[in-house]
Design a protein around this motif. Structure first.
Motif: not given
Length: 462
Positions: A161, A366, A369, A430
């Motif tokens: 991430q 992402n 997300e 994000v």
């Protein structure tokens, strides 16, 4: 002449002197030994062993020798003495004759060396404590310079991430703060004075051990003479604290080595902390960081070595304990050097923020997300996790990033994915959704950086 020569008919062999003599390395405690001897002379005066004139003469001579030691004006290499204690006493006797031979009354080299070494460790921990504060400052300044830069965060050395580079810097600040707390705990725990414990059973002379301790800057005297002369916990703990701190430095070095590599290309190290190849003209090697990483193992070895030395020793003092010095002295030196070179590395490097940002957007960082987006639509996380995984597979097959997928393709994976998903998949979204304490949103990182800069100002004054 050896301090113990009266019992022996002949002198030591050259080979025995080679294994026994410690002056080649324990001379670094010269200032501490002389300081302790001055305080002991005052204690002997108060106990009625020395008169005021005798004590004054001894302190004057020792004071002159201490000044020479502090200025580095003593050549120990030509001395025949076996250790720093013998060296100081020999000097005193040469200057004052038999009066110099009175100083050791009621004192043993056992309580003397235990005191000297505590003083030496305490003094060097004070220096290293400041080194840690300086490195915290360098990390904070680095974070401040690149407050908006984004890098990929990793698990298993796979892009996971995105995080702000400042968040990465602050992670190492947290580690160094714990190192500082361990140093402070050690300083408090070891701050007891062995002097006056004799060889193992105490002394018969009426010295005031509380006053001796206070004069040497200790909080109290050691409470048991057997333990006082044979305790090396403070050395082991110093080696452990150093090992933990060096491990943190090694991890930081590994991160920066990777970030500096051609494969990542996130940063460039300065010429002053890198070297070239004798064969390949194009090379610019991160040698300072590699040496930091390598010296970590060296320090670990010193800790393990002393643990093994101490584990089978009976009370009280045994000559095996002389093995505590060289490893601890080397550890303090290497720890200090690595903390200082880490500051130079951070100050020298330049971050390629564009390359960092590009990498942070790759690797489907992402995907979580997308799963969280579906959770907000009342889909169980495990189901959402599976759907996001299917979307990643589809994106890989098309050679696209998740945010570049057509809405029709995403909806074919799950009907609840709408066009508002694209906003959630953007890099800033994000990052900034992670706005809880300790997260990597711009707001939380900026706040944490501000707080740590204030704390650093306070640390510099402590």
């Amino acid at each position: 002449m050896a301090l113990w020569g009266g019992r022996f008919k002949s002198g030591s062999s050259d080979m025995f002197k080679q294994v026994n003599d410690s002056l080649p390395f324990d001379h670094v405690m010269a200032v501490e030994d002389i300081f302790g001897s001055i305080i002991w002379s005052r204690a002997l005066k108060n106990a009625g062993v020395l008169n005021e004139d005798e004590q004054s003469q001894i302190e004057t001579v020792l004071g002159n020798l201490k000044t020479q030691a502090e200025e580095g004006n003593i050549d120990f290499s030509e001395s025949p003495e076996e250790d720093i204690h013998s060296f100081v006493e020999a000097y005193l006797t040469k200057e004052l004759g038999d009066l110099g031979r009175k100083l050791h009354t009621g004192r043993s080299r056992n309580d003397q060396v235990a005191t000297d070494f505590r003083l030496w460790v305490r003094n060097h921990l004070g220096e290293i404590r400041q080194d840690c504060i300086n490195l915290i400052g360098a990390l904070l300044q680095c974070a401040n310079r690149h407050e908006s830069a984004v890098i990929p965060g990793y698990t298993h050395l796979q892009r996971a991430q995105p995080v702000y580079f400042a968040h990465w810097s602050l992670a190492y600040v947290e580690m160094l703060k714990r190192d500082l707390s361990r140093i402070d705990d050690l300083l408090a725990r070891m701050n007891q004075c062995p002097l006056g414990s004799g060889a193992l059973a105490g002394t018969t002379f009426a010295v005031d051990r509380q006053q001796i301790a206070e004069s040497l800057g200790f909080s109290s005297p050691c409470l048991n003479s057997l333990d006082a002369v044979s305790d090396r916990d403070f050395v082991l703990e110093m080696l452990f604290v150093a090992s933990t701190s060096m491990m943190h430095l090694s991890r930081m070095a590994e991160d920066l080595i990777f970030y500096n590599s051609g494969e990542a290309g996130f940063l460039q190290l300065g010429d002053d902390v890198t070297s070239g190849s004798s064969l390949m003209p194009q090379k610019k090697n991160p040698d300072a960081l590699e040496l930091m990483r390598g010296k970590c193992g060296r320090v670990f070895g010193h800790l393990q070595g002393l643990l093994v030395t101490m584990k089978g020793l009976p009370l009280a003092y045994n000559k095996d304990m002389q093995e505590d010095k060289e490893g601890a002295i080397d550890t303090a030196n290497q720890w200090h050097i690595c903390l200082c070179i880490a500051v130079e590395v951070l100050n020298s490097m330049s971050l390629n923020e564009e390359a960092c940002r590009k990498a942070a957007q790759q690797g489907y960082a992402n995907a979580t997300e997308l799963a969280d987006y579906l959770v907000a639509k009342n889909i169980p996380f495990r189901t959402a996790h599976d759907i996001a995984g299917q979307a990643v597979v589809a994106a890989i097959e098309k050679g696209l990033a998740l945010e570049d997928m057509e809405i029709s393709d995403l909806q074919s994976i799950h009907k609840d994915i709408d066009s508002d998903v694209y906003e959630c998949l953007q890099l800033e979204s994000v990052l900034n959704k992670r706005d809880q304490l300790g997260g990597t949103s711009k707001q939380t990182v900026t706040k944490a950086l501000y707080i740590e800069l204030e704390n650093w100002d306070a640390l510099k004054r402590s």
